[in-house]
Scaffold this motif. Structure first.
Motif, PDB file in Angstrom:
ATOM      1  N   GLN A   3      22.745  -7.961  -5.336  1.00  0.00           N
ATOM      2  CA  GLN A   3      23.321  -9.182  -4.774  1.00  0.00           C
ATOM      3  C   GLN A   3      23.137 -10.379  -5.706  1.00  0.00           C
ATOM      4  N   VAL A   4      21.927 -10.577  -6.204  1.00  0.00           N
ATOM      5  CA  VAL A   4      21.687 -11.747  -7.055  1.00  0.00           C
ATOM      6  C   VAL A   4      22.293 -11.567  -8.445  1.00  0.00           C
ATOM      7  N   ALA A   5      22.449 -10.331  -8.894  1.00  0.00           N
ATOM      8  CA  ALA A   5      23.072 -10.082 -10.205  1.00  0.00           C
ATOM      9  C   ALA A   5      24.525 -10.545 -10.226  1.00  0.00           C
ATOM     10  N   ARG A   6      25.162 -10.540  -9.076  1.00  0.00           N
ATOM     11  CA  ARG A   6      26.561 -10.997  -8.996  1.00  0.00           C
ATOM     12  C   ARG A   6      26.709 -12.452  -9.397  1.00  0.00           C
ATOM     13  N   THR A   7      25.633 -13.217  -9.299  1.00  0.00           N
ATOM     14  CA  THR A   7      25.676 -14.639  -9.659  1.00  0.00           C
ATOM     15  C   THR A   7      24.959 -14.902 -10.987  1.00  0.00           C
ATOM     16  N   GLY A   8      24.652 -13.820 -11.713  1.00  0.00           N
ATOM     17  CA  GLY A   8      24.000 -13.979 -13.008  1.00  0.00           C
ATOM     18  C   GLY A   8      22.498 -14.187 -12.925  1.00  0.00           C
ATOM     19  N   HIS A   9      21.917 -13.896 -11.789  1.00  0.00           N
ATOM     20  CA  HIS A   9      20.475 -14.068 -11.614  1.00  0.00           C
ATOM     21  C   HIS A   9      19.797 -12.706 -11.534  1.00  0.00           C
ATOM     22  N   ARG A  10      18.486 -12.731 -11.343  1.00  0.00           N
ATOM     23  CA  ARG A  10      17.767 -11.461 -11.308  1.00  0.00           C
ATOM     24  C   ARG A  10      16.605 -11.513 -10.324  1.00  0.00           C
ATOM     25  N   VAL A  11      16.115 -10.337 -10.013  1.00  0.00           N
ATOM     26  CA  VAL A  11      14.929 -10.188  -9.180  1.00  0.00           C
ATOM     27  C   VAL A  11      13.739 -10.024 -10.118  1.00  0.00           C
ATOM     28  N   LEU A  12      12.695 -10.797  -9.866  1.00  0.00           N
ATOM     29  CA  LEU A  12      11.466 -10.732 -10.652  1.00  0.00           C
ATOM     30  C   LEU A  12      10.356 -10.195  -9.757  1.00  0.00           C
ATOM     31  N   LEU A  13       9.667  -9.166 -10.215  1.00  0.00           N
ATOM     32  CA  LEU A  13       8.582  -8.573  -9.437  1.00  0.00           C
ATOM     33  C   LEU A  13       7.248  -9.085  -9.961  1.00  0.00           C
ATOM     34  N   THR A  14       6.422  -9.599  -9.058  1.00  0.00           N
ATOM     35  CA  THR A  14       5.100 -10.071  -9.473  1.00  0.00           C
ATOM     36  C   THR A  14       4.065  -9.000  -9.198  1.00  0.00           C
ATOM     37  N   THR A  15       3.308  -8.711 -10.194  1.00  0.00           N
ATOM     38  CA  THR A  15       2.197  -7.774 -10.162  1.00  0.00           C
ATOM     39  C   THR A  15       2.265  -6.712  -9.065  1.00  0.00           C
ATOM     40  N   PRO A  16       3.142  -5.727  -9.240  1.00  0.00           N
ATOM     41  CA  PRO A  16       3.195  -4.664  -8.231  1.00  0.00           C
ATOM     42  C   PRO A  16       1.847  -3.950  -8.117  1.00  0.00           C
ATOM     43  N   SER A  17       1.467  -3.607  -6.908  1.00  0.00           N
ATOM     44  CA  SER A  17       0.238  -2.830  -6.709  1.00  0.00           C
ATOM     45  C   SER A  17       0.395  -1.488  -7.419  1.00  0.00           C
ATOM     46  N   THR A  28       0.814  -1.213   0.000  1.00  0.00           N
ATOM     47  CA  THR A  28       0.000   0.000   0.000  1.00  0.00           C
ATOM     48  C   THR A  28       0.848   1.264   0.000  1.00  0.00           C
ATOM     49  N   LEU A  29       2.115   1.141   0.414  1.00  0.00           N
ATOM     50  CA  LEU A  29       3.058   2.254   0.381  1.00  0.00           C
ATOM     51  C   LEU A  29       4.445   1.649   0.209  1.00  0.00           C
ATOM     52  N   LEU A  30       5.189   2.128  -0.771  1.00  0.00           N
ATOM     53  CA  LEU A  30       6.548   1.661  -0.994  1.00  0.00           C
ATOM     54  C   LEU A  30       7.473   2.852  -0.797  1.00  0.00           C
ATOM     55  N   SER A  31       8.114   2.910   0.363  1.00  0.00           N
ATOM     56  CA  SER A  31       9.004   4.032   0.667  1.00  0.00           C
ATOM     57  C   SER A  31      10.401   3.740   0.126  1.00  0.00           C
ATOM     58  N   CYS A  32      11.313   4.669   0.369  1.00  0.00           N
ATOM     59  CA  CYS A  32      12.693   4.482  -0.072  1.00  0.00           C
ATOM     60  C   CYS A  32      13.320   3.251   0.588  1.00  0.00           C
ATOM     61  N   ILE A  33      12.846   2.863   1.753  1.00  0.00           N
ATOM     62  CA  ILE A  33      13.335   1.657   2.415  1.00  0.00           C
ATOM     63  C   ILE A  33      12.987   0.426   1.572  1.00  0.00           C
ATOM     64  N   GLY A  34      11.791   0.375   1.049  1.00  0.00           N
ATOM     65  CA  GLY A  34      11.368  -0.735   0.204  1.00  0.00           C
ATOM     66  C   GLY A  34      12.104  -0.760  -1.124  1.00  0.00           C
ATOM     67  N   VAL A  35      12.266   0.400  -1.737  1.00  0.00           N
ATOM     68  CA  VAL A  35      13.010   0.484  -2.998  1.00  0.00           C
ATOM     69  C   VAL A  35      14.455   0.073  -2.767  1.00  0.00           C
ATOM     70  N   GLY A  36      15.028   0.524  -1.658  1.00  0.00           N
ATOM     71  CA  GLY A  36      16.398   0.148  -1.318  1.00  0.00           C
ATOM     72  C   GLY A  36      16.554  -1.349  -1.143  1.00  0.00           C
ATOM     73  N   PHE A  37      15.565  -1.988  -0.526  1.00  0.00           N
ATOM     74  CA  PHE A  37      15.586  -3.443  -0.355  1.00  0.00           C
ATOM     75  C   PHE A  37      15.615  -4.144  -1.706  1.00  0.00           C
ATOM     76  N   VAL A  38      14.736  -3.730  -2.613  1.00  0.00           N
ATOM     77  CA  VAL A  38      14.683  -4.339  -3.944  1.00  0.00           C
ATOM     78  C   VAL A  38      16.003  -4.119  -4.674  1.00  0.00           C
ATOM     79  N   CYS A  39      16.539  -2.913  -4.622  1.00  0.00           N
ATOM     80  CA  CYS A  39      17.812  -2.599  -5.298  1.00  0.00           C
ATOM     81  C   CYS A  39      18.971  -3.402  -4.710  1.00  0.00           C
ATOM     82  N   ARG A  40      19.016  -3.496  -3.397  1.00  0.00           N
ATOM     83  CA  ARG A  40      20.096  -4.232  -2.736  1.00  0.00           C
ATOM     84  C   ARG A  40      20.044  -5.715  -3.086  1.00  0.00           C
ATOM     85  N   LEU A  41      18.844  -6.260  -3.099  1.00  0.00           N
ATOM     86  CA  LEU A  41      18.681  -7.669  -3.451  1.00  0.00           C
ATOM     87  C   LEU A  41      19.020  -7.890  -4.926  1.00  0.00           C
ATOM     88  N   GLU A  42      18.602  -6.977  -5.776  1.00  0.00           N
ATOM     89  CA  GLU A  42      18.909  -7.056  -7.211  1.00  0.00           C
ATOM     90  C   GLU A  42      20.424  -7.061  -7.428  1.00  0.00           C
TER      91      GLU A  42
END
Length: 104
Positions: free
Chosen positions: A70-84, A54-68
């Motif tokens: 991290q997983v990119a280092r191994t050749g993988h990616r973050v997939l987002l399912t149907t964002p609100s 219901t609200l995505l603050s900079c903390i949430g965006v930072g989490f997605v970016c940080r995880l992205e």
């Protein structure tokens, strides 16, 4: 404390993180724990479900970016399912390079 807003599960070999409600500063420790849990497993793509956000603050965006990053280092990616609509708006405004996928 809102313990039910960050849930980590496995769908086959793919880690899945579901975020719901207001993803803000109050969830920092839960987001950090989710990041650590996902990164402790074997390298793979990671699915983040933002459909209940219901609200995505900079903390949430930072989490997605940080995880992205991290997983990119191994050749993988973050997939987002149907964002609100709220999450979609923030991702668009921040120009985060995302593409929604169907939930596995």
């Amino acid at each position: 404390m809102r313990n039910d807003q960050v849930r980590c599960t496995m769908t086959g070999a793919t880690p899945r993180v579901a975020l719901t409600g207001d993803v803000d500063l109050a969830l920092t420790s839960q987001l950090d724990a989710a990041h650590d849990t996902v990164c402790a497993g074997p390298p793979s793509d990671v699915v983040i479900d933002l459909s209940g956000v219901t609200l995505l603050s900079c903390i949430g965006v930072g989490f997605v970016c940080r995880l992205e990053a991290q997983v990119a280092r191994t050749g993988h990616r973050v997939l987002l399912t149907t964002p609100s609509k709220h999450a979609r708006r923030v991702l668009t405004l921040t120009r985060f390079p995302w593409r929604a996928v169907d939930a596995p």
